[in-house]
Design an enzyme around this catalytic site. Sequence first.
Site, PDB file in Angstrom:
ATOM      1  N   GLU A  59       0.828  -1.206   0.000  1.00 34.33           N
ATOM      2  CA  GLU A  59       0.000   0.000   0.000  1.00 34.33           C
ATOM      3  C   GLU A  59       0.863   1.257   0.000  1.00 34.33           C
ATOM      4  O   GLU A  59       1.980   1.248   0.540  1.00 34.33           O
ATOM      5  CB  GLU A  59      -0.930  -0.011   1.209  1.00 34.33           C
ATOM      6  CG  GLU A  59      -1.908  -1.188   1.181  1.00 34.33           C
ATOM      7  CD  GLU A  59      -2.927  -1.145   2.312  1.00 34.33           C
ATOM      8  OE1 GLU A  59      -2.830  -0.246   3.177  1.00 34.33           O
ATOM      9  OE2 GLU A  59      -3.819  -2.013   2.330  1.00 34.33           O
ATOM     10  N   HIS A  74      -7.983   1.564   1.970  1.00 37.44           N
ATOM     11  CA  HIS A  74      -7.939   0.978   3.319  1.00 37.44           C
ATOM     12  C   HIS A  74      -8.783   1.808   4.292  1.00 37.44           C
ATOM     13  O   HIS A  74      -8.315   2.230   5.358  1.00 37.44           O
ATOM     14  CB  HIS A  74      -6.487   0.892   3.818  1.00 37.44           C
ATOM     15  CG  HIS A  74      -6.286  -0.184   4.842  1.00 37.44           C
ATOM     16  ND1 HIS A  74      -5.106  -0.864   4.992  1.00 37.44           N
ATOM     17  CD2 HIS A  74      -7.120  -0.695   5.796  1.00 37.44           C
ATOM     18  CE1 HIS A  74      -5.213  -1.749   5.973  1.00 37.44           C
ATOM     19  NE2 HIS A  74      -6.426  -1.657   6.479  1.00 37.44           N
TER      20      HIS A  74
END
Length: 399
Positions: free
Chosen positions: A260, A283
């Site tokens: 990420e 997220h």
Amino acid sequence: MAQIVLFENIHPSARAVFEAAGYSDIVTHAAALPASQLSEALRGAQVAGIRSRTHLDAALLSGNPDLRVVGCFCIGTNQVDLDAAMQRGIPVFNAPFSNTRSVAELVLGEAILLLRRIPEKNARVHLGHWDKSAAGAFETRGKTLGIVGYGNIGSQISTLAEGLGMRVVYHDVEAKLPLGNARPAATLNDLLEQADVVTLHVPGGKSTQNIMNAETIGRMRRGAILINASRGTVVDIDALHAALKSGHLAGAALDVFPTEPKGADEPLASPLIGLPNVILTPHIGGSTQESQENIGREVAEKLVRFLQAGTTKGAVNFPELPYLEPAGGTRILHVHRNAPGALGTLDNLMAQHGLNIVSQTLQTRGQIGYVITDVEGEVNDVVMSTLRSHPITVRCDRL
């Protein structure tokens, strides 16, 4: 008075809990810090509050000997070396319940949007196309939702999905009592072969790495939808991309990814970028005002109970001792190597210094034991030095 350091813009509800309990030495940081600055920011702190981007490894924990307890203001605890923390007598707490509703609502919202092909329709309207076709668009009512992992979030989704008229099947590695009309699937493959929508709610780690791979994705029904709001490592992204491009899957939604971005201005690198039938979110499954307030309160309350009474109920890496009413003049918190005779050694050391044990509770976990002892008598620096210097001792504090 314990110095408390909070990172990553933890909700003000946490500070309110600390201040209500009488703790005012609180330092906050709006973001995660690089390792070189993080260690300095923790210098002298007894409490660290973090979210998912702050990493506490063995070296950092070793370099900050004053640190007594860590609070992860989120569900996951992978960002902390839990074993290293345990070996240093540091319990780690998290918030396993506070954002379940937020994640459940996101998953169901994505299921509805993908079943109706809304991401694609929305994009086409923005590009000037007025596509009113009903082809490939379905109601949720009557569809089968397959939930992989029937824990706090999975079971909440189960209840909400039934309210929409969906049939629910679930698979978990542990036997779980079904809620409502949900039915357990004997195997993962059994679930995949009958579900119109599959949603993943499993922990990270080796046991779940790429559980959705080319083989398992291939077992899903043609035209099914895959949703992952658990851990980025549980889906083989290349295999998912291939299934979407071939038309085997009708859509997907991912809130977590194998790698990420480290900040708001760094783009996500993924082959799924640009696919019209894929929802990608950064997220944010638990990122609602309600859940962040609840998380701030839940974790801070656990930290306060530890600071004030030594309570470790709910710790993810530590022997769990519930709240105990103080029964003596001083409470001693002793973490020791889990070896035969350790408790007797501790009691003898206290007796040698004229301490009378009023109440005592022990619990062990793995290589350590944790004892809360209430005593009458003077617990001065000499006593504490004796307890701390003994070879069985990992950590010793007094309240």
